[in-house]
Design a protein around this motif. Structure first.
Motif, PDB file in Angstrom:
ATOM      1  N   ASP A  98      21.721  14.096 -42.941  1.00  0.00           N
ATOM      2  CA  ASP A  98      20.325  13.821 -42.584  1.00  0.00           C
ATOM      3  C   ASP A  98      19.784  14.878 -41.626  1.00  0.00           C
ATOM      4  OD1 ASP A  98      17.868  12.488 -42.347  1.00  0.00           O
ATOM      5  OD2 ASP A  98      18.598  11.183 -40.761  1.00  0.00           O
ATOM      6  N   SER A  99      20.569  15.242 -40.639  1.00  0.00           N
ATOM      7  CA  SER A  99      20.121  16.215 -39.638  1.00  0.00           C
ATOM      8  C   SER A  99      20.032  17.623 -40.205  1.00  0.00           C
ATOM      9  CB  SER A  99      21.064  16.209 -38.436  1.00  0.00           C
ATOM     10  OG  SER A  99      21.055  14.948 -37.839  1.00  0.00           O
ATOM     11  N   THR A 100      20.992  18.005 -41.025  1.00  0.00           N
ATOM     12  CA  THR A 100      21.023  19.356 -41.573  1.00  0.00           C
ATOM     13  C   THR A 100      19.872  19.592 -42.539  1.00  0.00           C
ATOM     14  OG1 THR A 100      23.414  19.392 -41.344  1.00  0.00           O
ATOM     15  CG2 THR A 100      22.446  21.029 -42.788  1.00  0.00           C
ATOM     16  N   ILE A 101      19.754  18.732 -43.533  1.00  0.00           N
ATOM     17  CA  ILE A 101      18.671  18.910 -44.504  1.00  0.00           C
ATOM     18  C   ILE A 101      17.323  18.597 -43.857  1.00  0.00           C
ATOM     19  CG2 ILE A 101      17.729  18.128 -46.714  1.00  0.00           C
ATOM     20  CD1 ILE A 101      20.615  17.778 -47.650  1.00  0.00           C
ATOM     21  N   GLY A 102      17.301  17.642 -42.945  1.00  0.00           N
ATOM     22  CA  GLY A 102      16.063  17.291 -42.254  1.00  0.00           C
ATOM     23  C   GLY A 102      15.500  18.419 -41.406  1.00  0.00           C
ATOM     24  N   ALA A 103      16.333  19.371 -41.020  1.00  0.00           N
ATOM     25  CA  ALA A 103      15.881  20.497 -40.195  1.00  0.00           C
ATOM     26  C   ALA A 103      15.196  21.593 -41.011  1.00  0.00           C
ATOM     27  CB  ALA A 103      17.061  21.083 -39.423  1.00  0.00           C
ATOM     28  N   ILE A 104      15.285  21.524 -42.324  1.00  0.00           N
ATOM     29  CA  ILE A 104      14.653  22.529 -43.181  1.00  0.00           C
ATOM     30  C   ILE A 104      13.158  22.213 -43.283  1.00  0.00           C
ATOM     31  CG2 ILE A 104      14.579  23.525 -45.511  1.00  0.00           C
ATOM     32  CD1 ILE A 104      17.519  22.567 -45.815  1.00  0.00           C
ATOM     33  N   PRO A 105      12.293  23.158 -42.948  1.00  0.00           N
ATOM     34  CA  PRO A 105      10.852  22.888 -43.011  1.00  0.00           C
ATOM     35  C   PRO A 105      10.416  22.431 -44.413  1.00  0.00           C
ATOM     36  CG  PRO A 105      11.279  24.949 -41.886  1.00  0.00           C
ATOM     37  CD  PRO A 105      12.591  24.491 -42.460  1.00  0.00           C
ATOM     38  N   ILE A 106       9.487  21.558 -44.461  1.00  0.00           N
ATOM     39  CA  ILE A 106       8.852  20.958 -45.635  1.00  0.00           C
ATOM     40  C   ILE A 106       9.843  20.107 -46.439  1.00  0.00           C
ATOM     41  CG2 ILE A 106       7.522  21.317 -47.749  1.00  0.00           C
ATOM     42  CD1 ILE A 106       6.430  23.868 -46.365  1.00  0.00           C
ATOM     43  N   ILE A 107      10.886  20.721 -47.016  1.00  0.00           N
ATOM     44  CA  ILE A 107      11.882  19.963 -47.779  1.00  0.00           C
ATOM     45  C   ILE A 107      12.521  18.900 -46.886  1.00  0.00           C
ATOM     46  CG2 ILE A 107      14.129  20.115 -48.943  1.00  0.00           C
ATOM     47  CD1 ILE A 107      13.291  22.957 -49.797  1.00  0.00           C
ATOM     48  N   GLY A 108      12.839  19.280 -45.675  1.00  0.00           N
ATOM     49  CA  GLY A 108      13.463  18.361 -44.732  1.00  0.00           C
ATOM     50  C   GLY A 108      12.569  17.206 -44.347  1.00  0.00           C
ATOM     51  N   HIS A 109      11.284  17.465 -44.245  1.00  0.00           N
ATOM     52  CA  HIS A 109      10.356  16.389 -43.884  1.00  0.00           C
ATOM     53  C   HIS A 109      10.289  15.344 -44.987  1.00  0.00           C
ATOM     54  CE1 HIS A 109       9.267  18.515 -40.326  1.00  0.00           C
ATOM     55  NE2 HIS A 109       8.767  19.545 -40.989  1.00  0.00           N
ATOM     56  N   VAL A 110      10.260  15.791 -46.224  1.00  0.00           N
ATOM     57  CA  VAL A 110      10.260  14.866 -47.357  1.00  0.00           C
ATOM     58  C   VAL A 110      11.593  14.113 -47.395  1.00  0.00           C
ATOM     59  CG1 VAL A 110      10.187  14.703 -49.878  1.00  0.00           C
ATOM     60  CG2 VAL A 110       8.634  16.255 -48.689  1.00  0.00           C
ATOM     61  N   PHE A 111      12.685  14.836 -47.207  1.00  0.00           N
ATOM     62  CA  PHE A 111      14.023  14.242 -47.220  1.00  0.00           C
ATOM     63  C   PHE A 111      14.146  13.148 -46.161  1.00  0.00           C
ATOM     64  CE2 PHE A 111      18.546  14.250 -46.002  1.00  0.00           C
ATOM     65  CZ  PHE A 111      19.127  14.003 -47.232  1.00  0.00           C
ATOM     66  N   ASP A 112      13.579  13.374 -44.978  1.00  0.00           N
ATOM     67  CA  ASP A 112      13.661  12.396 -43.890  1.00  0.00           C
ATOM     68  C   ASP A 112      13.017  11.060 -44.245  1.00  0.00           C
ATOM     69  OD1 ASP A 112      15.126  13.806 -42.025  1.00  0.00           O
ATOM     70  OD2 ASP A 112      13.361  14.807 -41.202  1.00  0.00           O
ATOM     71  N   PHE A 113      12.001  11.092 -45.087  1.00  0.00           N
ATOM     72  CA  PHE A 113      11.349   9.850 -45.480  1.00  0.00           C
ATOM     73  C   PHE A 113      12.180   9.077 -46.506  1.00  0.00           C
ATOM     74  CE2 PHE A 113       7.590  11.736 -43.574  1.00  0.00           C
ATOM     75  CZ  PHE A 113       6.972  10.631 -43.020  1.00  0.00           C
ATOM     76  N   VAL A 114      13.050   9.782 -47.227  1.00  0.00           N
ATOM     77  CA  VAL A 114      13.798   9.159 -48.313  1.00  0.00           C
ATOM     78  C   VAL A 114      15.225   8.802 -47.905  1.00  0.00           C
ATOM     79  CG1 VAL A 114      14.625   9.487 -50.679  1.00  0.00           C
ATOM     80  CG2 VAL A 114      12.397  10.381 -50.014  1.00  0.00           C
ATOM     81  N   TYR A 115      15.923   9.719 -47.243  1.00  0.00           N
ATOM     82  CA  TYR A 115      17.324   9.521 -46.879  1.00  0.00           C
ATOM     83  C   TYR A 115      17.385   8.880 -45.498  1.00  0.00           C
ATOM     84  CZ  TYR A 115      22.323  10.426 -46.597  1.00  0.00           C
ATOM     85  OH  TYR A 115      23.682  10.289 -46.502  1.00  0.00           O
TER      86      TYR A 115
END
Length: 153
Positions: free
Chosen positions: A80-97
């Motif tokens: 969650d933290s690693t992918i969530g730190a990627i701009p744009i993709i991470g923001h979308v990921f944070d809402f799902v994962y």
């Protein structure tokens, strides 16, 4: 051996709910918490969400989890933290994962259903194999990129 979930862990479930599922988009079943909202704040949001998640995992660990559950929980937080730190993709990921909700589910499965018992050797083996394959692919890609750059000059 089936164990009962400790009442002391109820606050962990409430914090997890706040972080991952507190709000619902009207007209849908989609829920989100303050974690993806915090992550909209560059760096500080990611760090604060990571800190809360780690505190939750460490608190749950104090109540006698198996190593396997503990490693799975840490993997959820790291992913969650690693992918969530990627701009744009991470923001979308944070809402799902929703790592905190996943960790509460693991905790309940462990205590109420007796799942995830035993050592984490199998889990660690898969992680190591994945990392080796990832590193090999990364090195191969870097080699190919280097060849392309050399060919351009």
């Amino acid at each position: 051996m089936q164990k009962k979930l400790s009442p002391k862990l109820n606050w962990a479930e409430r914090v997890s709910y706040l972080m991952d599922e507190k709000f619902r988009i009207p007209g849908t079943n989609f829920r989100f918490g303050i974690d993806p909202l915090l992550n909209l704040i560059p760096v500080l949001g990611d760090i604060s969400g990571f800190a809360v998640s780690i505190v939750l995992v460490l608190t749950m660990a104090r109540h006698g989890l198996s190593r396997k559950v503990l490693i799975l929980m840490f993997l959820n937080v790291i992913l969650d933290s690693t992918i969530g730190a990627i701009p744009i993709i991470g923001h979308v990921f944070d809402f799902v994962y929703k790592s905190n909700s996943r960790n509460i589910r693991l905790l309940k499965e462990y205590y109420e259903e007796g799942k995830h018992q035993g050592s984490a050797r199998g889990t660690i083996l898969w992680i190591v194999l994945f990392l080796i394959v990832f590193i090999l692919i990364f090195v191969w890609l870097m080699w190919k990129i280097l060849e392309l750059i050399i060919d351009l000059f």
